[in-house]
Design a protein around this motif. Structure first.
Motif, PDB file in Angstrom:
ATOM      1  N   VAL A 141       0.854  -1.196   0.000  1.00 55.58           N
ATOM      2  CA  VAL A 141       0.000   0.000   0.000  1.00 55.58           C
ATOM      3  C   VAL A 141       0.887   1.242   0.000  1.00 55.58           C
ATOM      4  O   VAL A 141       1.858   1.336   0.753  1.00 55.58           O
ATOM      5  CB  VAL A 141      -0.926   0.022   1.234  1.00 55.58           C
ATOM      6  N   ARG A 142       0.521   2.188  -0.849  1.00 53.42           N
ATOM      7  CA  ARG A 142       1.236   3.456  -0.932  1.00 53.42           C
ATOM      8  C   ARG A 142       0.290   4.573  -0.486  1.00 53.42           C
ATOM      9  O   ARG A 142      -0.811   4.703  -1.021  1.00 53.42           O
ATOM     10  CB  ARG A 142       1.711   3.699  -2.366  1.00 53.42           C
ATOM     11  N   HIS A 143       0.728   5.349   0.485  1.00 50.95           N
ATOM     12  CA  HIS A 143      -0.091   6.450   1.001  1.00 50.95           C
ATOM     13  C   HIS A 143       0.500   7.788   0.584  1.00 50.95           C
ATOM     14  O   HIS A 143       1.717   7.958   0.536  1.00 50.95           O
ATOM     15  CB  HIS A 143      -0.184   6.406   2.527  1.00 50.95           C
ATOM     16  N   ARG A 144      -0.401   8.737   0.285  1.00 49.59           N
ATOM     17  CA  ARG A 144       0.030  10.102  -0.010  1.00 49.59           C
ATOM     18  C   ARG A 144      -1.044  11.071   0.458  1.00 49.59           C
ATOM     19  O   ARG A 144      -2.239  10.754   0.378  1.00 49.59           O
ATOM     20  CB  ARG A 144       0.273  10.253  -1.521  1.00 49.59           C
ATOM     21  N   GLU A 145      -0.643  12.219   0.938  1.00 51.55           N
ATOM     22  CA  GLU A 145      -1.574  13.309   1.234  1.00 51.55           C
ATOM     23  C   GLU A 145      -1.679  14.157  -0.024  1.00 51.55           C
ATOM     24  O   GLU A 145      -0.744  14.861  -0.401  1.00 51.55           O
ATOM     25  CB  GLU A 145      -1.071  14.134   2.417  1.00 51.55           C
ATOM     26  N   LEU A 146      -2.826  14.059  -0.696  1.00 47.90           N
ATOM     27  CA  LEU A 146      -2.984  14.759  -1.967  1.00 47.90           C
ATOM     28  C   LEU A 146      -3.070  16.263  -1.796  1.00 47.90           C
ATOM     29  O   LEU A 146      -2.715  17.031  -2.703  1.00 47.90           O
ATOM     30  CB  LEU A 146      -4.251  14.278  -2.686  1.00 47.90           C
ATOM     31  N   GLY A 147      -3.557  16.697  -0.669  1.00 43.65           N
ATOM     32  CA  GLY A 147      -3.749  18.119  -0.401  1.00 43.65           C
ATOM     33  C   GLY A 147      -4.421  18.281   0.936  1.00 43.65           C
ATOM     34  O   GLY A 147      -4.484  17.334   1.732  1.00 43.65           O
ATOM     35  N   GLN A 148      -4.932  19.469   1.181  1.00 44.76           N
ATOM     36  CA  GLN A 148      -5.600  19.737   2.442  1.00 44.76           C
ATOM     37  C   GLN A 148      -6.933  20.425   2.202  1.00 44.76           C
ATOM     38  O   GLN A 148      -7.127  21.131   1.222  1.00 44.76           O
ATOM     39  CB  GLN A 148      -4.720  20.609   3.343  1.00 44.76           C
ATOM     40  N   SER A 149      -7.836  20.200   3.140  1.00 41.22           N
ATOM     41  CA  SER A 149      -9.158  20.816   3.100  1.00 41.22           C
ATOM     42  C   SER A 149      -9.067  22.281   3.528  1.00 41.22           C
ATOM     43  O   SER A 149      -8.003  22.771   3.943  1.00 41.22           O
ATOM     44  CB  SER A 149     -10.092  20.064   4.035  1.00 41.22           C
ATOM     45  N   LEU A 150     -10.172  22.982   3.483  1.00 43.17           N
ATOM     46  CA  LEU A 150     -10.201  24.378   3.927  1.00 43.17           C
ATOM     47  C   LEU A 150      -9.879  24.518   5.406  1.00 43.17           C
ATOM     48  O   LEU A 150      -9.319  25.527   5.841  1.00 43.17           O
ATOM     49  CB  LEU A 150     -11.564  24.995   3.618  1.00 43.17           C
ATOM     50  N   ASP A 151     -10.220  23.500   6.210  1.00 41.13           N
ATOM     51  CA  ASP A 151      -9.876  23.501   7.635  1.00 41.13           C
ATOM     52  C   ASP A 151      -8.469  22.962   7.899  1.00 41.13           C
ATOM     53  O   ASP A 151      -8.056  22.854   9.053  1.00 41.13           O
ATOM     54  CB  ASP A 151     -10.883  22.657   8.427  1.00 41.13           C
ATOM     55  N   GLY A 152      -7.759  22.594   6.843  1.00 42.12           N
ATOM     56  CA  GLY A 152      -6.398  22.095   6.998  1.00 42.12           C
ATOM     57  C   GLY A 152      -6.272  20.606   7.230  1.00 42.12           C
ATOM     58  O   GLY A 152      -5.173  20.116   7.547  1.00 42.12           O
ATOM     59  N   GLN A 153      -7.361  19.857   7.072  1.00 40.26           N
ATOM     60  CA  GLN A 153      -7.288  18.408   7.241  1.00 40.26           C
ATOM     61  C   GLN A 153      -6.749  17.742   5.970  1.00 40.26           C
ATOM     62  O   GLN A 153      -6.931  18.243   4.854  1.00 40.26           O
ATOM     63  CB  GLN A 153      -8.665  17.841   7.578  1.00 40.26           C
ATOM     64  N   ALA A 154      -6.142  16.589   6.162  1.00 38.77           N
ATOM     65  CA  ALA A 154      -5.526  15.872   5.053  1.00 38.77           C
ATOM     66  C   ALA A 154      -6.573  15.239   4.142  1.00 38.77           C
ATOM     67  O   ALA A 154      -7.580  14.709   4.614  1.00 38.77           O
ATOM     68  CB  ALA A 154      -4.593  14.791   5.580  1.00 38.77           C
ATOM     69  N   ILE A 155      -6.313  15.291   2.835  1.00 44.74           N
ATOM     70  CA  ILE A 155      -7.054  14.485   1.874  1.00 44.74           C
ATOM     71  C   ILE A 155      -6.199  13.245   1.628  1.00 44.74           C
ATOM     72  O   ILE A 155      -5.205  13.277   0.906  1.00 44.74           O
ATOM     73  CB  ILE A 155      -7.315  15.241   0.554  1.00 44.74           C
TER      74      ILE A 155
END
Length: 382
Positions: A141-155
Motif C-alpha cells: 500500500v502506498r499512502h500520499r496526502e494529496l492536499g488539504q481541506s479548507l480547515d487544513g485536514q488531510a485528503i
C-alpha cells in the motif's frame, strides 16, 4: 446542554456531532426532549444528526422530537425511515420512528444511562484516521496526502496494485452519508487481503486509487452535504478552485496524472430504500457501446448479490443534458471512464431487508466486497 433542572443532558460537541436542544420536559409521567438539527455552515442544507443523552434512568421512556425535520434538505426521505440508536457506539439498531406534521419522533426506553442516536451509523474522523493508519501500514500500500481541506485536514489517498487499468474509488463528498466510508473500509480490507485469490488477480490487472473521505471538514463539523465553506463538492468537478473546493481540485489533479478507466463515487440516498447505481447518460460523448459497459456491470452485480438491484433508481439524463459539474459525468466525459455513482440507503435495502439493523455499516462493507468481485469478473472488458 440542558434547559431544565433534569439530570438528563444532551450533547453533540464531539467529532461528527449535530443537534440543538430546544427544551427538555422531564416530568414524572413522562419525558420529552425537543431538538433541532443545525444547518451546515454557510449553507441551508441539514439532515444529518448525531448526539448522546446522559443521565437516563433504567426503564425510563424518553421521547425525542426533531421539530425542524420538515424543513430539512430532503423531507421526503423521512416517511419509512428509522433512527439508529446505540449504547456502545458499536451496534446501531433501528428504533421505531414516526414522521408527521414536519416532526420526526421516536421513543427510547433506557437500558443504560448513556445512549447515542444518529441519522445513520456514524463514521467519524477518528475512525477515518485509524483506518488510514491501519491500511497504510499494509504490504503493497502506498499512502500520499494529496492536499488539504479548507480547515487544513488531510485528503488521504491510498494506492494498491500494479495493473494497467486505473480504478478510482472515492467517497464521502457528502459527509452526512456515513455509509460511504463504511463501504470504503470494506473495499480497503478486501484489497489488502493477501490471501484472497480474487484480489490478487484483480491487483495484477488494475491499480486502485482510493480516497476514503473527500470531505473531512464536513465530516468533523457534522454537516450533511457541504464542506467548511458550505460548498457541495459534487457540483465542483467542472471547475474546482483552491478557494471553494480544494478537496476536489487535488483529487482531480491526481486523476489527470494517472488517467481513469473505472470510477466509483460512493454515496447515500435519503428516500429510496434500495442500493442502486447512477450512470453518465447525457454526456456529450455518450455512445451506446460505452454506456453498455456500465449497464452490464449493474446487471452482473445484481446477479451476484441480493444486496443490489436495478429496478429502482434515479431518472436518466436526456441526451446532452448531463451535469458535468458532477464527478460521475465529468470523469466519463473527461477520461472515457466507466464511471458510476453508488447510492446506498439511509433506510434499508427493501428487497433484502434486515428488521433489526436495516442497511448498516457492516452491510455496506460486504457490498464493497461484492462490487470488487463483480469488477474482477469483467475488468478486462472495461
Amino acid at each position: 446542554m440542558t434547559l431544565t433542572s433534569s439530570p438528563l443532558a444532551i450533547n453533540a460537541a464531539f467529532d461528527g456531532g449535530n443537534i440543538r436542544v430546544v427544551s427538555i420536559d422531564d416530568a414524572a409521567d413522562g419525558c420529552r426532549i425537543d431538538l433541532e438539527i443545525v444547518a451546515d455552515h454557510q449553507s441551508d442544507f441539514f439532515q444529518w444528526f448525531y448526539f448522546r443523552v446522559a443521565g437516563a434512568r433504567a426503564g425510563q421512556a424518553i421521547t425525542f422530537r426533531i421539530l425542524n425535520a420538515g424543513k430539512s434538505a430532503y423531507p421526503f426521505g423521512w416517511p419509512g425511515y428509522k433512527v439508529r440508536g446505540s449504547t456502545d457506539r458499536l451496534a446501531w439498531r433501528m428504533i421505531d420512528t414516526g414522521y408527521a406534521d414536519g416532526v420526526l419522533e421516536w421513543t427510547w426506553t433506557a437500558d443504560a444511562s448513556l445512549g447515542w442516536f444518529a441519522y445513520f451509523a456514524p463514521y467519524t474522523m477518528e475512525q477515518h484516521e485509524a483506518l488510514v493508519a491501519r491500511i497504510a501500514a499494509m504490504p503493497g500500500v502506498r499512502h500520499r496526502e494529496l492536499g488539504q481541506s479548507l480547515d487544513g485536514q488531510a485528503i488521504d489517498y491510498l494506492s494498491i496494485g500494479t495493473g494497467p487499468k486505473q480504478v478510482w474509488l472515492y467517497g464521502r463528498q457528502h459527509p452526512g452519508e456515513s455509509m460511504t466510508e463504511w463501504w470504503m473500509e470494506g473495499a480497503l480490507e478486501r484489497l489488502t487481503d493477501a490471501a484472497d485469490p480474487v484480489t490478487a488477480a484483480l491487483l495484477a490487472k488494475a491499480t486502485f486509487h482510493v480516497v476514503p473521505n473527500m470531505n473531512p471538514d464536513g465530516t468533523r463539523r457534522g454537516h450533511l452535504r457541504t464542506n467548511a465553506a458550505g460548498v457541495n463538492l459534487n457540483r465542483e468537478w467542472h471547475a474546482p478552485s483552491p478557494e471553494r473546493s480544494p478537496e476536489v481540485l487535488c483529487v482531480r489533479d491526481a486523476m489527470d496524472a494517472t488517467g481513469v478507466d473505472v470510477a466509483m463515487d460512493v454515496h447515500g440516498d435519503e428516500a429510496i430504500p434500495a442500493n442502486f447505481l447512477a450512470g453518465y447518460e447525457g454526456i456529450p460523448s455518450w455512445t451506446d457501446a460505452h454506456g453498455e459497459k456500465f449497464y452490464d456491470y449493474g446487471r452482473r452485480l445484481a446477479a451476484h448479490t441480493p444486496d443490489f438491484q436495478t429496478d429502482k433508481g434515479y431518472t436518466k439524463s436526456a441526451p446532452g443534458n448531463a451535469n458535468l459539474s458532477m464527478s460521475t459525468n465529468q470523469l466519463a466525459e473527461r477520461f472515457g471512464a466507466v464511471s458510476m455513482t453508488l447510492e446506498m440507503p439511509f433506510k434499508d435495502h427493501d428487497p433484502n431487508a434486515d428488521p433489526e439493523f436495516g442497511w448498516s455499516g457492516e452491510r455496506s462493507k460486504r457490498l464493497a466486497h461484492a462490487m470488487l468481485e463483480t469488477l474482477a469478473g469483467m475488468i478486462d472488458e472495461l
